[in-house]
Design a protein around this motif. Structure first.
Motif, PDB file in Angstrom:
ATOM      1  N   UNK A 209      89.887  83.636  21.016  1.00  0.00           N
ATOM      2  CA  UNK A 209      89.341  84.976  20.859  1.00  0.00           C
ATOM      3  C   UNK A 209      88.984  85.301  19.425  1.00  0.00           C
ATOM      4  N   UNK A 210      89.834  84.871  18.488  1.00  0.00           N
ATOM      5  CA  UNK A 210      89.592  85.150  17.077  1.00  0.00           C
ATOM      6  C   UNK A 210      88.329  84.452  16.597  1.00  0.00           C
ATOM      7  N   UNK A 211      88.168  83.188  16.941  1.00  0.00           N
ATOM      8  CA  UNK A 211      86.975  82.471  16.488  1.00  0.00           C
ATOM      9  C   UNK A 211      85.714  83.076  17.096  1.00  0.00           C
ATOM     10  N   UNK A 212      85.773  83.444  18.365  1.00  0.00           N
ATOM     11  CA  UNK A 212      84.608  84.057  19.003  1.00  0.00           C
ATOM     12  C   UNK A 212      84.242  85.361  18.302  1.00  0.00           C
ATOM     13  N   UNK A 213      85.273  86.148  17.961  1.00  0.00           N
ATOM     14  CA  UNK A 213      85.029  87.417  17.272  1.00  0.00           C
ATOM     15  C   UNK A 213      84.395  87.188  15.905  1.00  0.00           C
ATOM     16  N   UNK A 214      84.878  86.174  15.176  1.00  0.00           N
ATOM     17  CA  UNK A 214      84.312  85.865  13.856  1.00  0.00           C
ATOM     18  C   UNK A 214      82.866  85.399  14.002  1.00  0.00           C
ATOM     19  N   UNK A 215      82.610  84.529  14.979  1.00  0.00           N
ATOM     20  CA  UNK A 215      81.247  84.032  15.193  1.00  0.00           C
ATOM     21  C   UNK A 215      80.291  85.167  15.539  1.00  0.00           C
ATOM     22  N   UNK A 216      80.793  86.150  16.275  1.00  0.00           N
ATOM     23  CA  UNK A 216      79.969  87.289  16.682  1.00  0.00           C
ATOM     24  C   UNK A 216      79.944  88.407  15.642  1.00  0.00           C
ATOM     25  N   UNK A 217      80.654  88.188  14.521  1.00  0.00           N
ATOM     26  CA  UNK A 217      80.673  89.137  13.411  1.00  0.00           C
ATOM     27  C   UNK A 217      81.086  90.538  13.877  1.00  0.00           C
ATOM     28  N   UNK A 218      82.122  90.600  14.710  1.00  0.00           N
ATOM     29  CA  UNK A 218      82.537  91.887  15.261  1.00  0.00           C
ATOM     30  C   UNK A 218      83.024  92.859  14.199  1.00  0.00           C
ATOM     31  N   UNK A 219      83.458  92.335  13.074  1.00  0.00           N
ATOM     32  CA  UNK A 219      83.960  93.199  12.010  1.00  0.00           C
ATOM     33  C   UNK A 219      82.881  94.133  11.481  1.00  0.00           C
ATOM     34  N   UNK A 220      81.630  93.704  11.563  1.00  0.00           N
ATOM     35  CA  UNK A 220      80.544  94.484  10.994  1.00  0.00           C
ATOM     36  C   UNK A 220      79.641  95.111  12.048  1.00  0.00           C
ATOM     37  N   UNK A 221      80.076  95.060  13.315  1.00  0.00           N
ATOM     38  CA  UNK A 221      79.301  95.672  14.376  1.00  0.00           C
ATOM     39  C   UNK A 221      79.914  97.003  14.771  1.00  0.00           C
ATOM     40  N   UNK A 222      79.107  97.939  15.256  1.00  0.00           N
ATOM     41  CA  UNK A 222      79.652  99.222  15.730  1.00  0.00           C
ATOM     42  C   UNK A 222      80.669  98.976  16.832  1.00  0.00           C
ATOM     43  N   UNK A 223      81.808  99.699  16.818  1.00  0.00           N
ATOM     44  CA  UNK A 223      82.830  99.503  17.845  1.00  0.00           C
ATOM     45  C   UNK A 223      82.319  99.839  19.226  1.00  0.00           C
ATOM     46  N   UNK A 224      82.709  99.053  20.191  1.00  0.00           N
ATOM     47  CA  UNK A 224      82.354  99.291  21.590  1.00  0.00           C
ATOM     48  C   UNK A 224      83.578  98.993  22.422  1.00  0.00           C
ATOM     49  N   UNK A 225      84.259 100.022  22.869  1.00  0.00           N
ATOM     50  CA  UNK A 225      85.544  99.859  23.573  1.00  0.00           C
ATOM     51  C   UNK A 225      85.406  99.116  24.884  1.00  0.00           C
ATOM     52  N   UNK A 226      84.189  99.056  25.425  1.00  0.00           N
ATOM     53  CA  UNK A 226      84.008  98.429  26.730  1.00  0.00           C
ATOM     54  C   UNK A 226      83.573  96.975  26.634  1.00  0.00           C
ATOM     55  N   UNK A 227      83.461  96.473  25.405  1.00  0.00           N
ATOM     56  CA  UNK A 227      82.921  95.121  25.224  1.00  0.00           C
ATOM     57  C   UNK A 227      83.849  94.293  24.364  1.00  0.00           C
ATOM     58  N   UNK A 228      84.666  93.479  24.987  1.00  0.00           N
ATOM     59  CA  UNK A 228      85.556  92.572  24.254  1.00  0.00           C
ATOM     60  C   UNK A 228      84.963  91.170  24.271  1.00  0.00           C
ATOM     61  N   UNK A 229      85.075  90.515  23.138  1.00  0.00           N
ATOM     62  CA  UNK A 229      84.547  89.151  23.066  1.00  0.00           C
ATOM     63  C   UNK A 229      85.328  88.236  23.970  1.00  0.00           C
TER      64      UNK A 229
END
Length: 229
Positions: A209-229
């Protein structure tokens, strides 16, 4: 503050585990289902000094700098853990100080095909920068808090000293060795063999999950509570 002191002491204990050399390998996963995830995740264990169970260590080298990766590991509003960690059903920071210390209440989803029911944890967490080594880490331990009575729908668990170390990779400023420690007393009537199978798998899933989140650059994307990587 009492809770901060507990987190500080947990950090001292965790550093002993970090420096320990008597770990036994539990599992090595090279079949993680993430595209281009060539680095293996190694999960090790040793007897806990805190309770009658094991402490688990999982490690993997990931792309990114320590200061950025740690933000994927801590909860909102300081990080984005809830946006990608599928083990977390809910989490809430009930107290914070200067963005480096907070108390978080979290509830997990059931796991092991429903054999392990949802657990509820209340943890004191401190964020530290170890300047001599360039390491950024979280240190945490479960506490009792007057505003967090146990929930009826889940079992209250207890996390002994744990956390995540983000360690600069020598020779490559854009890679970080991530080492996470977990020693959870899940409480309830659970067979030890079930726990000792479930926790290493949970730690491997953490890195997927962590690697997927980093690859998808979730840190810099607007939060979306309904969309988990």
């Amino acid at each position: 503050m009492e809770y901060r002191e507990k987190a500080e002491k947990a950090g001292e204990k965790l550093m002993e585990y970090y420096k320990a050399t008597d770990w036994k390998i539990s599992k090595i996963s090279q079949e993680v289902s993430v595209e281009n995830f060539e680095k293996e995740v190694t999960v090790s264990h040793k007897q806990s000094a805190e309770f009658d169970g094991h402490i688990y260590k999982a490690e993997c080298i990931l792309d990114g700098e320590p200061d950025e990766i740690i933000k994927y590991v801590i909860p909102a509003p300081f990080g984005v853990r809830e946006s990608w960690d599928k083990t977390i059903k809910s989490s809430e920071i009930i107290h914070s100080e200067d963005e480096d210390f907070f108390i978080v209440r979290s509830q997990t989803h059931s796991s092991a095909m429903g054999l392990i029911s949802s657990r509820d944890f209340v943890d004191a967490v401190i964020l530290k920068h170890l300047d001599d080594d360039g390491i950024v880490c979280t240190n945490s331990i479960s506490i009792e808090h007057p505003d967090c009575a146990a929930k009826d729908e889940c079992i209250r668990g207890f996390n002994h000293p744990g956390g995540t170390f983000c360690v600069p990779e020598p020779g490559d400023a854009m890679k970080t060795k991530v080492v996470t420690f977990l020693q959870s007393d899940l409480c309830g009537m659970l067979p030890r063999t079930l726990v000792e199978t479930a926790l290493p798998n949970t730690m491997i899933d953490f890195f997927i999950g962590l690697k997927t989140a980093i690859d998808n650059d979730l840190l810099h994307k607007p939060p979306n509570a309904d969309d988990k990587a």
